[in-house]
Design a protein around this motif. Sequence first.
Motif, PDB file in Angstrom:
ATOM      1  N   GLU A  20       0.836  -1.192   0.000  1.00 20.78           N
ATOM      2  CA  GLU A  20       0.000   0.000   0.000  1.00 20.78           C
ATOM      3  C   GLU A  20       0.874   1.246   0.000  1.00 20.78           C
ATOM      4  OE1 GLU A  20      -3.510   2.035   2.624  1.00 20.78           O
ATOM      5  OE2 GLU A  20      -3.288  -0.140   2.639  1.00 20.78           O
ATOM      6  N   GLY A  21       0.585   2.171  -0.897  1.00 25.43           N
ATOM      7  CA  GLY A  21       1.334   3.417  -0.976  1.00 25.43           C
ATOM      8  C   GLY A  21       2.635   3.329  -1.743  1.00 25.43           C
ATOM      9  N   GLU A  22       2.863   2.232  -2.444  1.00 24.30           N
ATOM     10  CA  GLU A  22       4.125   2.072  -3.154  1.00 24.30           C
ATOM     11  C   GLU A  22       4.215   3.010  -4.358  1.00 24.30           C
ATOM     12  OE1 GLU A  22       4.271  -1.925  -4.668  1.00 24.30           O
ATOM     13  OE2 GLU A  22       2.418  -1.679  -5.761  1.00 24.30           O
ATOM     14  N   ILE A  23       5.429   3.392  -4.682  1.00 23.12           N
ATOM     15  CA  ILE A  23       5.717   4.152  -5.898  1.00 23.12           C
ATOM     16  C   ILE A  23       6.729   3.314  -6.663  1.00 23.12           C
ATOM     17  CG2 ILE A  23       6.652   6.275  -6.867  1.00 23.12           C
ATOM     18  CD1 ILE A  23       5.808   7.684  -4.287  1.00 23.12           C
ATOM     19  N   ILE A  24       6.329   2.830  -7.848  1.00 24.52           N
ATOM     20  CA  ILE A  24       7.162   1.907  -8.618  1.00 24.52           C
ATOM     21  C   ILE A  24       7.970   2.668  -9.656  1.00 24.52           C
ATOM     22  CG2 ILE A  24       7.159  -0.102 -10.142  1.00 24.52           C
ATOM     23  CD1 ILE A  24       4.538  -0.927  -8.860  1.00 24.52           C
ATOM     24  N   SER A  25       9.254   2.393  -9.700  1.00 27.64           N
ATOM     25  CA  SER A  25      10.148   2.966 -10.698  1.00 27.64           C
ATOM     26  C   SER A  25      10.401   1.912 -11.773  1.00 27.64           C
ATOM     27  CB  SER A  25      11.462   3.378 -10.031  1.00 27.64           C
ATOM     28  OG  SER A  25      12.386   3.793 -11.004  1.00 27.64           O
ATOM     29  N   ILE A  26      10.228   2.316 -13.037  1.00 26.25           N
ATOM     30  CA  ILE A  26      10.430   1.407 -14.166  1.00 26.25           C
ATOM     31  C   ILE A  26      11.463   2.031 -15.099  1.00 26.25           C
ATOM     32  CG2 ILE A  26       9.325   0.288 -16.122  1.00 26.25           C
ATOM     33  CD1 ILE A  26       6.694   0.478 -14.568  1.00 26.25           C
ATOM     34  N   PRO A  27      12.540   1.306 -15.437  1.00 29.14           N
ATOM     35  CA  PRO A  27      13.568   1.878 -16.303  1.00 29.14           C
ATOM     36  C   PRO A  27      13.085   2.033 -17.745  1.00 29.14           C
ATOM     37  CG  PRO A  27      14.041  -0.429 -15.924  1.00 29.14           C
ATOM     38  CD  PRO A  27      12.865  -0.073 -15.062  1.00 29.14           C
ATOM     39  N   HIS A  28      13.585   3.070 -18.386  1.00 23.69           N
ATOM     40  CA  HIS A  28      13.278   3.273 -19.806  1.00 23.69           C
ATOM     41  C   HIS A  28      14.537   3.789 -20.499  1.00 23.69           C
ATOM     42  CE1 HIS A  28      10.634   3.631 -23.207  1.00 23.69           C
ATOM     43  NE2 HIS A  28      11.077   4.847 -23.432  1.00 23.69           N
ATOM     44  N   PHE A  29      15.537   2.946 -20.519  1.00 22.66           N
ATOM     45  CA  PHE A  29      16.805   3.273 -21.166  1.00 22.66           C
ATOM     46  C   PHE A  29      16.931   2.410 -22.420  1.00 22.66           C
ATOM     47  CE2 PHE A  29      17.517   3.647 -16.539  1.00 22.66           C
ATOM     48  CZ  PHE A  29      17.739   5.004 -16.477  1.00 22.66           C
ATOM     49  N   ARG A  30      17.780   2.795 -23.312  1.00 26.78           N
ATOM     50  CA  ARG A  30      17.986   1.999 -24.527  1.00 26.78           C
ATOM     51  C   ARG A  30      18.404   0.578 -24.202  1.00 26.78           C
ATOM     52  NH1 ARG A  30      20.969   5.952 -28.882  1.00 26.78           N
ATOM     53  NH2 ARG A  30      19.435   7.592 -28.722  1.00 26.78           N
ATOM     54  N   GLU A  31      19.280   0.428 -23.206  1.00 22.19           N
ATOM     55  CA  GLU A  31      19.810  -0.889 -22.866  1.00 22.19           C
ATOM     56  C   GLU A  31      18.857  -1.701 -21.987  1.00 22.19           C
ATOM     57  OE1 GLU A  31      21.514   1.995 -21.742  1.00 22.19           O
ATOM     58  OE2 GLU A  31      22.517   2.209 -23.659  1.00 22.19           O
ATOM     59  N   ASP A  32      17.949  -1.054 -21.296  1.00 20.85           N
ATOM     60  CA  ASP A  32      17.103  -1.751 -20.322  1.00 20.85           C
ATOM     61  C   ASP A  32      15.694  -1.169 -20.383  1.00 20.85           C
ATOM     62  OD1 ASP A  32      16.283  -3.391 -18.277  1.00 20.85           O
ATOM     63  OD2 ASP A  32      17.085  -2.106 -16.695  1.00 20.85           O
ATOM     64  N   ARG A  33      14.843  -1.769 -21.199  1.00 15.26           N
ATOM     65  CA  ARG A  33      13.456  -1.319 -21.327  1.00 15.26           C
ATOM     66  C   ARG A  33      12.502  -2.422 -20.923  1.00 15.26           C
ATOM     67  NH1 ARG A  33      12.646   2.448 -26.638  1.00 15.26           N
ATOM     68  NH2 ARG A  33      14.321   3.887 -26.131  1.00 15.26           N
ATOM     69  N   VAL A  34      11.360  -2.024 -20.418  1.00 12.82           N
ATOM     70  CA  VAL A  34      10.307  -2.966 -20.051  1.00 12.82           C
ATOM     71  C   VAL A  34       9.475  -3.249 -21.297  1.00 12.82           C
ATOM     72  CG1 VAL A  34       8.270  -3.257 -18.612  1.00 12.82           C
ATOM     73  CG2 VAL A  34      10.273  -2.103 -17.706  1.00 12.82           C
ATOM     74  N   THR A  35       9.167  -4.514 -21.534  1.00 16.48           N
ATOM     75  CA  THR A  35       8.341  -4.851 -22.690  1.00 16.48           C
ATOM     76  C   THR A  35       6.893  -4.459 -22.421  1.00 16.48           C
ATOM     77  OG1 THR A  35       7.813  -7.068 -21.912  1.00 16.48           O
ATOM     78  CG2 THR A  35       9.823  -6.823 -23.226  1.00 16.48           C
ATOM     79  N   LEU A  36       6.135  -4.289 -23.483  1.00 14.31           N
ATOM     80  CA  LEU A  36       4.731  -3.922 -23.352  1.00 14.31           C
ATOM     81  C   LEU A  36       3.949  -5.011 -22.614  1.00 14.31           C
ATOM     82  CD1 LEU A  36       2.480  -1.940 -23.937  1.00 14.31           C
ATOM     83  CD2 LEU A  36       2.185  -3.044 -26.157  1.00 14.31           C
ATOM     84  N   ALA A  37       4.258  -6.269 -22.868  1.00 11.40           N
ATOM     85  CA  ALA A  37       3.573  -7.372 -22.186  1.00 11.40           C
ATOM     86  C   ALA A  37       3.817  -7.325 -20.675  1.00 11.40           C
ATOM     87  CB  ALA A  37       4.041  -8.707 -22.755  1.00 11.40           C
ATOM     88  N   ASP A  38       5.060  -7.046 -20.251  1.00 13.57           N
ATOM     89  CA  ASP A  38       5.358  -6.935 -18.825  1.00 13.57           C
ATOM     90  C   ASP A  38       4.653  -5.729 -18.204  1.00 13.57           C
ATOM     91  OD1 ASP A  38       6.913  -9.206 -18.588  1.00 13.57           O
ATOM     92  OD2 ASP A  38       8.784  -8.147 -18.959  1.00 13.57           O
ATOM     93  N   LEU A  39       4.591  -4.636 -18.941  1.00 12.93           N
ATOM     94  CA  LEU A  39       3.922  -3.432 -18.448  1.00 12.93           C
ATOM     95  C   LEU A  39       2.420  -3.670 -18.277  1.00 12.93           C
ATOM     96  CD1 LEU A  39       4.699  -0.607 -17.615  1.00 12.93           C
ATOM     97  CD2 LEU A  39       4.250   0.148 -19.939  1.00 12.93           C
ATOM     98  N   ILE A  40       1.814  -4.391 -19.195  1.00 11.11           N
ATOM     99  CA  ILE A  40       0.391  -4.729 -19.090  1.00 11.11           C
ATOM    100  C   ILE A  40       0.156  -5.635 -17.882  1.00 11.11           C
ATOM    101  CG2 ILE A  40      -1.482  -6.014 -20.207  1.00 11.11           C
ATOM    102  CD1 ILE A  40      -0.420  -4.888 -22.885  1.00 11.11           C
ATOM    103  N   THR A  41       1.045  -6.597 -17.654  1.00 12.08           N
ATOM    104  CA  THR A  41       0.939  -7.479 -16.488  1.00 12.08           C
ATOM    105  C   THR A  41       1.014  -6.676 -15.197  1.00 12.08           C
ATOM    106  OG1 THR A  41       1.964  -9.283 -17.722  1.00 12.08           O
ATOM    107  CG2 THR A  41       1.950  -9.473 -15.333  1.00 12.08           C
TER     108      THR A  41
END
Length: 67
Positions: A20-41
């Motif tokens: 509860e109350g979490e703030i999630i950080s997701i990387p968006h760099f050329r070398e390390d990006r989250v896939t759309l499928a993982d983001l939807i999950t």
Amino acid sequence: MNALGSTVQWSRGEPPPVLEGEIISIPHFREDRVTLADLITLNESRQYKSLEDVLFNMSIKTKKIPD
């Protein structure tokens, strides 16, 4: 204290447990990006609140005056 600092850093795979109350950080760099499928999950695993509600837990009461 950095009020906007993330409490969880996630990059891919199974989403972390919900806190509860979490703030999630997701990387968006050329070398390390989250896939759309993982983001939807991740999106489907949580119920979201506005940042103001998470940080300040404000409640607003309004009254309507008749015309």
